[in-house]
Design a protein around this motif. Structure first.
Motif, PDB file in Angstrom:
ATOM      1  N   GLU A 192      25.114   6.353  43.262  1.00  0.00           N
ATOM      2  CA  GLU A 192      25.115   7.786  42.888  1.00  0.00           C
ATOM      3  C   GLU A 192      25.067   8.130  41.854  1.00  0.00           C
ATOM      4  OE1 GLU A 192      29.052   8.648  44.472  1.00  0.00           O
ATOM      5  OE2 GLU A 192      28.748  10.696  44.145  1.00  0.00           O
ATOM      6  N   VAL A 193      24.793   9.278  41.500  1.00  0.00           N
ATOM      7  CA  VAL A 193      24.452  10.105  40.104  1.00  0.00           C
ATOM      8  C   VAL A 193      25.141  11.195  40.934  1.00  0.00           C
ATOM      9  CG1 VAL A 193      22.385  10.384  38.865  1.00  0.00           C
ATOM     10  CG2 VAL A 193      22.224   8.766  40.229  1.00  0.00           C
ATOM     11  N   VAL A 194      25.986  11.589  39.550  1.00  0.00           N
ATOM     12  CA  VAL A 194      26.288  12.435  38.920  1.00  0.00           C
ATOM     13  C   VAL A 194      26.192  13.577  38.096  1.00  0.00           C
ATOM     14  CG1 VAL A 194      28.934  14.053  39.374  1.00  0.00           C
ATOM     15  CG2 VAL A 194      28.776  11.907  40.066  1.00  0.00           C
ATOM     16  N   PHE A 195      26.032  14.346  38.013  1.00  0.00           N
ATOM     17  CA  PHE A 195      26.469  15.972  37.030  1.00  0.00           C
ATOM     18  C   PHE A 195      26.542  16.619  37.221  1.00  0.00           C
ATOM     19  CE2 PHE A 195      23.017  18.143  38.848  1.00  0.00           C
ATOM     20  CZ  PHE A 195      21.763  17.629  40.045  1.00  0.00           C
ATOM     21  N   THR A 196      26.831  17.544  35.684  1.00  0.00           N
ATOM     22  CA  THR A 196      27.295  18.683  36.503  1.00  0.00           C
ATOM     23  C   THR A 196      26.276  19.919  35.824  1.00  0.00           C
ATOM     24  OG1 THR A 196      28.153  18.448  34.067  1.00  0.00           O
ATOM     25  CG2 THR A 196      29.483  18.179  36.245  1.00  0.00           C
ATOM     26  N   TYR A 197      26.650  21.258  36.102  1.00  0.00           N
ATOM     27  CA  TYR A 197      25.678  21.844  35.306  1.00  0.00           C
ATOM     28  C   TYR A 197      26.177  23.200  35.137  1.00  0.00           C
ATOM     29  CZ  TYR A 197      24.759  24.001  39.504  1.00  0.00           C
ATOM     30  OH  TYR A 197      24.646  25.324  40.953  1.00  0.00           O
ATOM     31  N   ASP A 198      25.766  24.355  33.837  1.00  0.00           N
ATOM     32  CA  ASP A 198      27.256  25.424  33.282  1.00  0.00           C
ATOM     33  C   ASP A 198      25.842  26.496  34.197  1.00  0.00           C
ATOM     34  OD1 ASP A 198      28.569  24.377  31.765  1.00  0.00           O
ATOM     35  OD2 ASP A 198      26.795  24.179  30.694  1.00  0.00           O
ATOM     36  N   GLY A 199      26.405  25.883  35.779  1.00  0.00           N
ATOM     37  CA  GLY A 199      25.998  27.944  36.571  1.00  0.00           C
ATOM     38  C   GLY A 199      27.134  27.775  37.788  1.00  0.00           C
ATOM     39  N   ASN A 200      27.255  28.830  38.105  1.00  0.00           N
ATOM     40  CA  ASN A 200      27.918  29.306  39.308  1.00  0.00           C
ATOM     41  C   ASN A 200      26.824  27.749  40.655  1.00  0.00           C
ATOM     42  OD1 ASN A 200      27.860  30.747  42.415  1.00  0.00           O
ATOM     43  ND2 ASN A 200      29.428  31.574  40.691  1.00  0.00           N
ATOM     44  N   TRP A 201      27.345  27.393  41.897  1.00  0.00           N
ATOM     45  CA  TRP A 201      27.057  26.743  42.525  1.00  0.00           C
ATOM     46  C   TRP A 201      25.765  27.798  43.422  1.00  0.00           C
ATOM     47  CZ3 TRP A 201      28.101  27.906  48.289  1.00  0.00           C
ATOM     48  CH2 TRP A 201      28.812  29.272  48.688  1.00  0.00           C
ATOM     49  N   LYS A 202      26.011  28.654  43.389  1.00  0.00           N
ATOM     50  CA  LYS A 202      25.021  29.301  44.581  1.00  0.00           C
ATOM     51  C   LYS A 202      23.446  29.527  44.012  1.00  0.00           C
ATOM     52  CE  LYS A 202      27.744  33.015  44.773  1.00  0.00           C
ATOM     53  NZ  LYS A 202      28.702  32.850  44.428  1.00  0.00           N
ATOM     54  N   MET A 203      23.875  29.020  42.713  1.00  0.00           N
ATOM     55  CA  MET A 203      22.115  28.933  41.730  1.00  0.00           C
ATOM     56  C   MET A 203      21.430  27.715  42.319  1.00  0.00           C
ATOM     57  SD  MET A 203      22.174  31.084  39.390  1.00  0.00           S
ATOM     58  CE  MET A 203      19.937  30.559  39.385  1.00  0.00           C
ATOM     59  N   GLN A 204      22.262  26.893  43.098  1.00  0.00           N
ATOM     60  CA  GLN A 204      21.369  25.217  43.361  1.00  0.00           C
ATOM     61  C   GLN A 204      20.821  25.839  44.401  1.00  0.00           C
ATOM     62  OE1 GLN A 204      20.556  22.433  42.245  1.00  0.00           O
ATOM     63  NE2 GLN A 204      19.603  21.869  44.163  1.00  0.00           N
ATOM     64  N   LEU A 205      21.797  26.802  45.227  1.00  0.00           N
ATOM     65  CA  LEU A 205      21.879  27.004  46.808  1.00  0.00           C
ATOM     66  C   LEU A 205      20.169  27.571  46.797  1.00  0.00           C
ATOM     67  CD1 LEU A 205      24.206  26.621  49.304  1.00  0.00           C
ATOM     68  CD2 LEU A 205      24.288  28.845  48.472  1.00  0.00           C
ATOM     69  N   GLU A 206      19.807  28.329  45.886  1.00  0.00           N
ATOM     70  CA  GLU A 206      18.636  28.912  45.875  1.00  0.00           C
ATOM     71  C   GLU A 206      17.386  28.444  45.332  1.00  0.00           C
ATOM     72  OE1 GLU A 206      18.892  33.361  43.863  1.00  0.00           O
ATOM     73  OE2 GLU A 206      20.648  33.345  45.128  1.00  0.00           O
ATOM     74  N   ASN A 207      18.553  27.459  44.583  1.00  0.00           N
ATOM     75  CA  ASN A 207      16.899  26.893  43.982  1.00  0.00           C
ATOM     76  C   ASN A 207      16.029  25.995  44.252  1.00  0.00           C
ATOM     77  OD1 ASN A 207      15.520  26.119  40.688  1.00  0.00           O
ATOM     78  ND2 ASN A 207      15.832  24.555  41.580  1.00  0.00           N
ATOM     79  N   CYS A 208      17.295  25.136  45.750  1.00  0.00           N
ATOM     80  CA  CYS A 208      16.400  23.966  46.438  1.00  0.00           C
ATOM     81  C   CYS A 208      15.531  24.797  47.398  1.00  0.00           C
ATOM     82  CB  CYS A 208      17.902  23.677  47.332  1.00  0.00           C
ATOM     83  SG  CYS A 208      17.082  22.352  48.553  1.00  0.00           S
ATOM     84  N   ALA A 209      15.159  26.286  47.640  1.00  0.00           N
ATOM     85  CA  ALA A 209      14.731  26.328  48.794  1.00  0.00           C
ATOM     86  C   ALA A 209      13.653  27.734  47.784  1.00  0.00           C
ATOM     87  CB  ALA A 209      15.631  27.837  49.365  1.00  0.00           C
ATOM     88  N   ASP A 210      13.532  27.627  46.767  1.00  0.00           N
ATOM     89  CA  ASP A 210      12.739  28.933  45.550  1.00  0.00           C
ATOM     90  C   ASP A 210      11.664  27.473  45.523  1.00  0.00           C
ATOM     91  OD1 ASP A 210      11.682  30.254  43.744  1.00  0.00           O
ATOM     92  OD2 ASP A 210      13.418  29.882  41.976  1.00  0.00           O
ATOM     93  N   ALA A 211      10.477  28.324  45.972  1.00  0.00           N
ATOM     94  CA  ALA A 211       9.108  28.348  46.098  1.00  0.00           C
ATOM     95  C   ALA A 211       8.761  29.153  44.364  1.00  0.00           C
ATOM     96  CB  ALA A 211       8.084  28.034  47.079  1.00  0.00           C
ATOM     97  N   TYR A 212       9.158  29.925  44.496  1.00  0.00           N
ATOM     98  CA  TYR A 212       8.738  30.355  43.451  1.00  0.00           C
ATOM     99  C   TYR A 212       8.399  29.969  42.119  1.00  0.00           C
ATOM    100  CZ  TYR A 212       7.735  35.255  41.292  1.00  0.00           C
ATOM    101  OH  TYR A 212       7.492  36.372  41.208  1.00  0.00           O
ATOM    102  N   HIS A 213      10.033  29.159  41.844  1.00  0.00           N
ATOM    103  CA  HIS A 213       9.831  28.269  40.084  1.00  0.00           C
ATOM    104  C   HIS A 213       9.531  27.968  39.789  1.00  0.00           C
ATOM    105  CE1 HIS A 213      12.475  25.252  42.073  1.00  0.00           C
ATOM    106  NE2 HIS A 213      12.183  24.747  40.881  1.00  0.00           N
ATOM    107  N   PHE A 214       8.935  27.017  40.989  1.00  0.00           N
ATOM    108  CA  PHE A 214       8.532  25.439  40.572  1.00  0.00           C
ATOM    109  C   PHE A 214       7.409  25.140  39.503  1.00  0.00           C
ATOM    110  CE2 PHE A 214       5.551  21.744  42.597  1.00  0.00           C
ATOM    111  CZ  PHE A 214       6.838  20.806  41.816  1.00  0.00           C
ATOM    112  N   THR A 215       6.128  26.082  39.963  1.00  0.00           N
ATOM    113  CA  THR A 215       5.437  25.800  38.430  1.00  0.00           C
ATOM    114  C   THR A 215       4.881  26.421  37.296  1.00  0.00           C
ATOM    115  OG1 THR A 215       4.182  28.336  39.465  1.00  0.00           O
ATOM    116  CG2 THR A 215       3.373  25.942  40.247  1.00  0.00           C
TER     117      THR A 215
END
Lengths: 449, 159
Positions: A192-215
């Motif tokens: 298991e790999v655990v990490f933290t980030y300094d941002g709101n949990w909904k950033m992760q919610l969005e980024n997973c579904a965000d094709a716009y950021h990829f390139t």
């Protein structure tokens, strides 16, 4: 905080071509507290995989919101979820991430519980001069009012709520596509790999579904993958991204799309052709025989799925299961696993693991570029001059109600669909998150009013 | 056989190269077919030990993979390393344990310049070293990261 203040944070007027979320939803500690109480501690959340607790008396520990949870299999093999706290003083009962035990003795005052959560002993009960009132009080571990195993994915709720089928709704078809890949279901690769980030949990919610950021976010990764493909050196990991150009500006026609479901689940997907970079390739024919070629193709496609609010299964360069654990408005913990079909060959498993490490790990070459951006956004959400996030607009004019022809293949009826080319990069799928977000907050605030 | 002085020099040089961002110098310390491995943790007590069936945090065979990682942080294309974080490696308790194996403990202090935060990664190194001509080189390095709860990023130069 009044409901009117909360509901004002989502400006949902898609008939006027407008949808936005107020930045305060990402930064306000009072909002975070409401999210914990009414979303994470007030409805279905993901707990873990049944494969983590294969045998009688096995357990896994996790958290639901701020509450420590233990999922245990009793002597008969039946799974259930409890608050992982001694009913005496509150000390943790199970101390490891996963473990096993018929009897759990609290290390503080030796109250003991069996693997079905029943109190089986209070130290010094006879000599304790306890009152009748105490003797009649339930001392068992607190059982979660709702617990369910959907195809090996375990969910629980700290409040009585709807049946799990209702919560998963039509998105259950997506869990089926994942689970059907393995003859005997799915397993978590050890580590298991655990990490933290300094941002709101909904950033992760969005980024997973965000094709716009990829390139934009991952050029270093993409250039390396391209270089590796050209050089074909030994002992470099080939990636599905090197063999496939669904994200490229050169690609035409429908290359994927998005779905939204009214419980807040979403999918962002892309066509991935079968090639030797796909770990499933070795079983492609078998899966086509069993499920039909069209459904098999769905298993091979890139699928980034969120089951609201805290589970993501991302199947792209490899396959990752993520458990999102909000720590504060500005800090989030991610618990991540490589998820894989049971019984796959050594070669396929090796390829899956190598791609996972390069792409998904916080020690790899893609994820840290995402999470650093989340932290940057968290800073930027202080912008009161433009408090409305302008990131829910792409695809507004082309999104359609109901399923598209690709969902039909799965017999799946999402609320909205966006079949699209490589450059649309839909943002309207996020609307589903915030509608469910508001809906769960509303139900919870009414309940506690 | 490997000698105590050359071992100490090699480990100090690796730390120095990483902290000075002397990437070519760092890469030159490894053999072409080196392995570079940081296991994940299977549970509270045990790191993963079969990289083909279990997850690692980093697993590479061949120096070209390390060259790729160097290229990535140098390229400016990875926002996770722009601006690059500052590091100070401390390597101690260096012990030659076998004919070609060395263990050491490490702490790497990392300063995130942009966010003005500090972190310390710590754990153990295990090396297999070989002579190439007169030079002692790293044929295998295993990094056992003890605090594997990672604040956003742990790139190779912070470990």
């Amino acid at each position: 905080m009044r409901w009117e203040e909360v509901s004002a944070l989502v400006d949902d007027r898609v008939t006027d071509g407008w949808f936005s979320v107020h930045r305060r939803a990402f930064t306000d500690a009072a909002i975070f507290d409401l999210e914990m109480r009414h979303i994470f501690e007030g409805g279905w959340v993901f707990l873990g995989m049944a494969s983590q607790v294969p045998n009688p008396h096995d357990y896994l520990t996790t958290t639901v919101g701020r509450v420590p949870i233990v999922v245990m299999r009793d002597g008969e093999g039946k799974l259930d979820a409890f608050v992982n706290a001694c009913t005496h003083k509150g000390a943790l009962i199970c101390h490891k991430r996963t473990g096993s035990g018929r009897l759990h003795v609290c290390r503080y005052h030796s109250w003991s519980f069996d693997s079905a959560g029943q109190s089986v002993g209070v130290k010094g009960l006879r000599d304790g001069a306890y009152s009748d009132a105490f003797m009649q009080t339930d001392r068992n571990l607190s059982r979660l009012p709702a617990f369910a195993d959907y195809r090996g994915f375990l969910f629980g709720s700290l409040v009585p709520t709807c049946p799990i089928e209702e919560h998963l709704g039509e998105a259950r078809h997506l869990l089926d596509v994942a689970a059907d890949q393995g003859e005997d279901g799915l397993e978590l690769v050890p580590g298991e790999v655990v990490f933290t980030y300094d941002g709101n949990w909904k950033m992760q919610l969005e980024n997973c579904a965000d094709a716009y950021h990829f390139t934009s976010t991952h050029p270093s990764y993409l250039q390396l993958i391209e270089k590796r493909r050209r050089e074909e050196k030994k002992n470099v990991v080939k990636s599905v991204w090197g063999e496939n150009s669904a994200w490229s500006e050169m690609t035409e026609g429908i290359t994927g799309g998005t779905y939204g479901f009214d419980q807040g689940h979403v999918l962002n997907w892309q066509v991935i052709p079968l090639s030797d970079t796909v770990p499933l390739a070795e079983r492609a024919e078998l899966l086509a025989e069993r499920y039909g070629a069209a459904r098999r193709d769905w298993m091979v496609n890139m699928r980034n799925m969120t089951i609201f609010p805290n589970l993501q299964v991302a199947e792209n360069a490899s396959s990752q299961l993520r458990i999102i654990r909000p720590l504060s408005a500005g800090k989030t913990e991610m618990r991540t696993f490589c998820i894989a079909p049971k019984g796959e060959s050594d070669g396929a498993r090796r390829m899956r693991i190598r791609n996972y490490e390069d792409f998904f790990n916080p020690t790899g070459m893609a994820t840290p570029d995402d999470t650093v951006c989340y932290a940057d956004c968290q800073d930027g959400h202080a912008n009161a001059l433009q408090p409305w996030i302008l990131g829910y607009a792409r695809g507004m004019e082309s999104v359609q109600d109901g399923p598209d022809q690709f969902a039909d293949v799965l017999g799946m009826k999402p609320d909205r669909s966006q079949p699209c080319g490589s450059q649309l990069c839909d943002e309207t799928l996020f609307h589903s998150y915030y509608r469910a977000w508001l809906s769960r907050l509303k139900v919870g605030m009414e309940r506690s009013a | 056989m490997i000698g105590r002085d050359e071992v100490h020099d090699l480990l100090a040089r690796e730390a120095l190269c990483l902290d000075r961002r002397d990437w070519d110098g760092w890469l030159s310390l490894y053999t072409d077919d080196c392995s570079y491995w940081m296991p994940a943790w299977r549970d509270e007590e045990n790191p993963t030990d079969n990289p083909d069936r279990e997850l690692s945090l980093i697993w590479y065979q061949g120096k070209h993979n390390l060259e790729d990682r160097v290229w990535r942080v140098k390229s400016g294309l990875s926002i996770a390393s722009v601006p690059m974080l500052r590091t100070a490696h401390q390597v101690s308790a260096i012990l030659i344990e076998g004919p070609d194996t060395v263990s050491a403990s490490f702490a790497c202090h990392v300063h995130n310049v942009k966010r003005r935060t500090d972190h310390c990664f710590f754990g153990r190194y295990e090396y297999r070293l070989v002579h190439e001509g007169d030079a002692l080189k790293i044929a295998a390095k295993k990094i056992l990261l003890m605090n594997d709860n990672i604040p956003t990023v742990a790139d190779f130069y912070m470990l």
